[in-house]
Design a protein around this motif. Structure first.
Motif, PDB file in Angstrom:
ATOM      1  N   GLU A 167       0.807  -1.218   0.000  1.00  0.00           N
ATOM      2  CA  GLU A 167       0.000   0.000   0.000  1.00  0.00           C
ATOM      3  C   GLU A 167       0.845   1.275   0.000  1.00  0.00           C
ATOM      4  OE1 GLU A 167      -2.663  -0.637   3.282  1.00  0.00           O
ATOM      5  OE2 GLU A 167      -3.223  -2.583   2.486  1.00  0.00           O
ATOM      6  N   ALA A 168       2.030   1.186  -0.589  1.00  0.00           N
ATOM      7  CA  ALA A 168       2.813   2.404  -0.785  1.00  0.00           C
ATOM      8  C   ALA A 168       2.224   3.239  -1.921  1.00  0.00           C
ATOM      9  CB  ALA A 168       4.268   2.058  -1.087  1.00  0.00           C
ATOM     10  N   CYS A 169       1.440   2.614  -2.763  1.00  0.00           N
ATOM     11  CA  CYS A 169       0.733   3.290  -3.853  1.00  0.00           C
ATOM     12  C   CYS A 169      -0.731   2.837  -3.808  1.00  0.00           C
ATOM     13  CB  CYS A 169       1.344   2.945  -5.215  1.00  0.00           C
ATOM     14  SG  CYS A 169       3.140   3.081  -5.311  1.00  0.00           S
ATOM     15  N   GLY A 170      -1.536   3.325  -4.719  1.00  0.00           N
ATOM     16  CA  GLY A 170      -2.911   2.861  -4.843  1.00  0.00           C
ATOM     17  C   GLY A 170      -3.902   3.646  -4.013  1.00  0.00           C
ATOM     18  N   ASN A 171      -5.175   3.264  -4.139  1.00  0.00           N
ATOM     19  CA  ASN A 171      -6.282   3.957  -3.476  1.00  0.00           C
ATOM     20  C   ASN A 171      -6.519   3.394  -2.078  1.00  0.00           C
ATOM     21  OD1 ASN A 171      -6.617   5.505  -5.785  1.00  0.00           O
ATOM     22  ND2 ASN A 171      -8.062   4.044  -6.664  1.00  0.00           N
ATOM     23  N   THR A 172      -5.582   3.663  -1.202  1.00  0.00           N
ATOM     24  CA  THR A 172      -5.646   3.136   0.151  1.00  0.00           C
ATOM     25  C   THR A 172      -4.982   4.127   1.099  1.00  0.00           C
ATOM     26  OG1 THR A 172      -5.146   1.206   1.522  1.00  0.00           O
ATOM     27  CG2 THR A 172      -3.517   1.811  -0.134  1.00  0.00           C
ATOM     28  N   VAL A 173      -4.757   3.727   2.346  1.00  0.00           N
ATOM     29  CA  VAL A 173      -4.047   4.595   3.287  1.00  0.00           C
ATOM     30  C   VAL A 173      -2.564   4.583   2.929  1.00  0.00           C
ATOM     31  CG1 VAL A 173      -3.403   4.979   5.691  1.00  0.00           C
ATOM     32  CG2 VAL A 173      -5.725   4.220   5.129  1.00  0.00           C
ATOM     33  N   ARG A 174      -2.057   5.723   2.522  1.00  0.00           N
ATOM     34  CA  ARG A 174      -0.654   5.821   2.141  1.00  0.00           C
ATOM     35  C   ARG A 174       0.230   5.852   3.384  1.00  0.00           C
ATOM     36  NH1 ARG A 174       0.319   7.598  -3.149  1.00  0.00           N
ATOM     37  NH2 ARG A 174      -1.294   6.720  -4.510  1.00  0.00           N
ATOM     38  N   ASN A 175       1.516   5.977   3.157  1.00  0.00           N
ATOM     39  CA  ASN A 175       2.444   5.963   4.279  1.00  0.00           C
ATOM     40  C   ASN A 175       2.078   7.041   5.301  1.00  0.00           C
ATOM     41  OD1 ASN A 175       4.699   4.878   5.589  1.00  0.00           O
ATOM     42  ND2 ASN A 175       5.989   6.580   4.899  1.00  0.00           N
ATOM     43  N   ILE A 176       1.998   6.634   6.556  1.00  0.00           N
ATOM     44  CA  ILE A 176       1.670   7.566   7.638  1.00  0.00           C
ATOM     45  C   ILE A 176       2.948   8.313   8.025  1.00  0.00           C
ATOM     46  CG2 ILE A 176       0.970   7.732  10.049  1.00  0.00           C
ATOM     47  CD1 ILE A 176      -0.912   5.365   9.486  1.00  0.00           C
ATOM     48  N   THR A 177       2.901   9.637   7.921  1.00  0.00           N
ATOM     49  CA  THR A 177       4.087  10.425   8.227  1.00  0.00           C
ATOM     50  C   THR A 177       4.077  10.861   9.686  1.00  0.00           C
ATOM     51  OG1 THR A 177       3.002  12.450   7.475  1.00  0.00           O
ATOM     52  CG2 THR A 177       4.311  11.260   5.870  1.00  0.00           C
ATOM     53  N   GLY A 178       5.276  11.056  10.226  1.00  0.00           N
ATOM     54  CA  GLY A 178       5.391  11.465  11.612  1.00  0.00           C
ATOM     55  C   GLY A 178       6.516  12.462  11.801  1.00  0.00           C
ATOM     56  N   SER A 179       6.486  13.135  12.915  1.00  0.00           N
ATOM     57  CA  SER A 179       7.503  14.131  13.224  1.00  0.00           C
ATOM     58  C   SER A 179       8.893  13.507  13.266  1.00  0.00           C
ATOM     59  CB  SER A 179       7.210  14.780  14.576  1.00  0.00           C
ATOM     60  OG  SER A 179       8.310  15.538  15.014  1.00  0.00           O
ATOM     61  N   PRO A 180       9.868  14.137  12.605  1.00  0.00           N
ATOM     62  CA  PRO A 180      11.241  13.628  12.695  1.00  0.00           C
ATOM     63  C   PRO A 180      11.843  13.829  14.081  1.00  0.00           C
ATOM     64  CG  PRO A 180      11.203  15.718  11.510  1.00  0.00           C
ATOM     65  CD  PRO A 180       9.767  15.311  11.713  1.00  0.00           C
TER      66      PRO A 180
END
Length: 276
Positions: free
Chosen positions: A120-133
């Motif tokens: 699920e890195a691509c496509g119509n789904t939940v993409r990568n969840i980003t977080g504070s560095p």
């Protein structure tokens, strides 16, 4: 196509990798068409390039966290299967280019040996969840958001409720009111808060960039941490049920929020939560 065996600890991942290999074979032999194959490979992080016969592979780094062992694995994979160049994305992914389609299952299996996923890195789904560095070391953070971002990542990865949405869905976790993960341009953005000794999040909803940028709206000033996953699941269900599907350029959360309004959207979410 050269076959390979995979004996990973996670049988679900192993099944996904072997399924990709079978679908590549079917595509190569004309048993499925390009459109059928496209949706499957995108859900597995394999993205077509303009150059014939090669792919871009997107590697997910959930909330930007990886250890040195994983970083070395990614570097070795890039040298072995691609050009040796790594591309870092704004969503804390790593992309490698010019990968042979036939070698993508083998590449994926090697990555999974160090718990690195393409799913699920691509496509119509939940993409990568980003977080504070700065998560865990930010002097201004009320608490470390890392375990909460990890929990959301794990819960929605390959979750049936978000495998075939109208469009992609993006989530971020900032570490403080400085909003270093830019919740205001995400479908869902979470900013940690402590109120009366209780942990929770300010929730930003319906932001986005692109040709028609929109600043997210504050859905809740405080959502207790034990409501994080139930609330997110309800939002995804509403987006899946009511979001645009026929017009791709309108199939994002920001347009659904414009259509029903913030209060209308919150009512739909509340109805969904009753069924969880």
């Amino acid at each position: 196509m050269k076959s390979f065996r995979t004996e990973l600890e996670d049988p679900v991942v192993e099944k996904d990798i072997l399924e990709l290999e079978r679908k590549i074979y079917a595509f190569r032999h004309g048993q499925i068409d390009e459109e059928q194959f496209r949706s499957l490979r995108l859900a597995r992080g394999v993205y077509g390039q303009r150059q014939e016969g090669v792919q871009m592979v997107r590697i997910k780094i959930p909330f930007g966290k990886l250890d040195t062992r994983q970083l070395r694995r990614i570097a070795d994979i890039s040298d072995k299967y691609a050009t040796g160049n790594l591309h870092l994305t704004t969503r804390q992914d790593v992309q490698i280019h010019y990968v042979s389609l036939d070698r993508t299952p083998e590449l994926w299996a090697e990555l999974e040996q160090d718990k690195i996923t393409l799913r699920e890195a691509c496509g119509n789904t939940v993409r990568n969840i980003t977080g504070s560095p700065l998560a865990g070391i930010d002097q201004q953070e009320p608490f470390d958001i890392s375990p909460y971002a990890e929990a959301v990542f794990q819960y929605f990865l390959r979750n049936p409720i978000c495998q075939d949405m109208g469009r992609k869905f993006k989530i971020s976790f900032s570490s403080s009111d400085q909003d270093d993960s830019y919740s205001f341009v995400h479908d869902l953005g979470f900013i940690p808060k402590i109120v009366d000794g209780e942990r929770g999040f300010k929730v930003m909803l319906g932001g986005g960039i692109g040709s028609q940028p929109k600043h997210a709206e504050a859905a809740f000033e405080f959502l207790p941490v034990d409501q994080l996953i139930p609330f997110t699941e309800s939002v995804l269900r509403v987006f899946d049920h009511y979001g645009e599907r026929s017009r791709r350029h309108k199939a994002r959360m920001k347009y659904l929020l414009e259509e029903v309004g913030l209060e209308g959207f919150r009512e739909l979410v509340a109805e969904e939560q009753l069924s969880l």
